[in-house]
Scaffold this active site. Sequence first.
Site, mmCIF file in Angstrom:
data_model
loop_
_atom_site.group_PDB
_atom_site.id
_atom_site.type_symbol
_atom_site.label_atom_id
_atom_site.label_comp_id
_atom_site.label_asym_id
_atom_site.label_seq_id
_atom_site.Cartn_x
_atom_site.Cartn_y
_atom_site.Cartn_z
ATOM 1 N N SER A 183 44.149 36.970 37.856
ATOM 2 C CA SER A 183 43.429 37.054 39.122
ATOM 3 C C SER A 183 43.411 35.726 39.861
ATOM 4 O O SER A 183 43.315 34.654 39.248
ATOM 5 C CB SER A 183 41.990 37.505 38.855
ATOM 6 O OG SER A 183 41.186 37.362 40.001
ATOM 7 N N TYR A 193 33.678 36.248 35.145
ATOM 8 C CA TYR A 193 34.906 37.045 35.262
ATOM 9 C C TYR A 193 36.133 36.143 35.323
ATOM 10 O O TYR A 193 37.118 36.349 34.602
ATOM 11 C CB TYR A 193 34.841 37.923 36.511
ATOM 12 C CG TYR A 193 36.170 38.522 36.907
ATOM 13 C CD1 TYR A 193 36.697 39.599 36.201
ATOM 14 C CD2 TYR A 193 36.898 38.012 37.986
ATOM 15 C CE1 TYR A 193 37.924 40.142 36.552
ATOM 16 C CE2 TYR A 193 38.118 38.549 38.337
ATOM 17 C CZ TYR A 193 38.634 39.623 37.626
ATOM 18 O OH TYR A 193 39.855 40.150 37.976
ATOM 19 N N GLU A 253 40.950 34.671 41.326
ATOM 20 C CA GLU A 253 39.634 34.095 41.083
ATOM 21 C C GLU A 253 39.700 32.967 40.054
ATOM 22 O O GLU A 253 38.806 32.118 39.995
ATOM 23 C CB GLU A 253 38.653 35.164 40.607
ATOM 24 C CG GLU A 253 38.238 36.165 41.678
ATOM 25 C CD GLU A 253 37.281 35.566 42.712
ATOM 26 O OE1 GLU A 253 36.530 34.631 42.356
ATOM 27 O OE2 GLU A 253 37.289 36.044 43.863
#
Length: 347
Positions: A130, A153, A132
């Site tokens: 990801s 996460y 992120e």
Amino acid sequence: MKRALITGITGQDGSYLAEFLLSKGYEVHGLRRQTSTFNTWRIDHIYKDLHVANGRFFLHYGDLTDSEEISNIIYNVQPDEVYHLGAQSQVRISFDTPSYTGDVTGLGTTRLLEVIRRSGLPLRFYQASSSEMFGASKPPLNENTPFQPRSPYAAAKVYAYWMVRNYRDGYGMFACNGIMFNHESPRRGETFVTRKVTRAIAAIKAGKQSMLYLGNLDARRDWGYAPEYVEAMWKMLCMKKPEDYVIGTGETHSVKEFVDLCFAYAGLSSHKYVRIDKRYFRPTEVSALVADSSKAKKQLHLDLKVRFDDIAKIMMDADMRAQGLEPVGEGDALLKRRFPHRWWKAD
């Protein structure tokens, strides 16, 4: 006939990837968790009864927290390719459930890699990494940018990323990380911000909702179209050697831009209906993400056709239709024009 196993088969990416692989002649197997309610609406159109002859799509119950279940599925399916999309993927929720997020998103990947290693199967493995993970790193972001995760996460995804690298380097596994930037569609989960916005606007226009509550409108993201991104996943496993790739459009836009664009498309004013709720803010925020996909463009021939404005129109048309409203139609027309022979079902 190649055989693929997809974890997270019932999610947005899993459903599109299943359709894509079926269009390529694959036999597709999906891992899904046992729940008290069915969550298969994204794949119901490709599922066939087990008694129907020559079926190529199969579902298996399993959980990424259980190594024995994963082992049984790998042993029984004997896949040529594994696409690991399953995770606790809600960034905001990961702050409330950090241990669970780490167990599923981080350790779940390790369990799967270890089962594959022990199986001895010469399969190819894709890990859904990801954007992120980059967190506070300064964009544009590519494969060489250091990770600075800003959520449980993201931290779990960084752990999973490095486990893939370790199994690739240590055991010679064909394992790739696809570092995907935000990618949306009408199948996006209803609590993700883009879908939350388009669903709410359609409901407001239909007279079923009065207000839309959001968090940080200033966050900027690189938004693409999900069907194009799952094709990039497949291309990674078609390469001669396993590598990691950043996938994104190279453009960044704020949540506010998306909100204003969608409201204007529906003929409404965002100022009248949008309110800020501090509960939707993250304890640590990622201010801006934008991809540098130079490597993917060169090696995978990445050519993303759908951009920010297009995504808003496509999603708004779909959610207006779902509310029984007549869609504006620009999003529908765009898909027909750019993808006259698309392999995925119209939403």
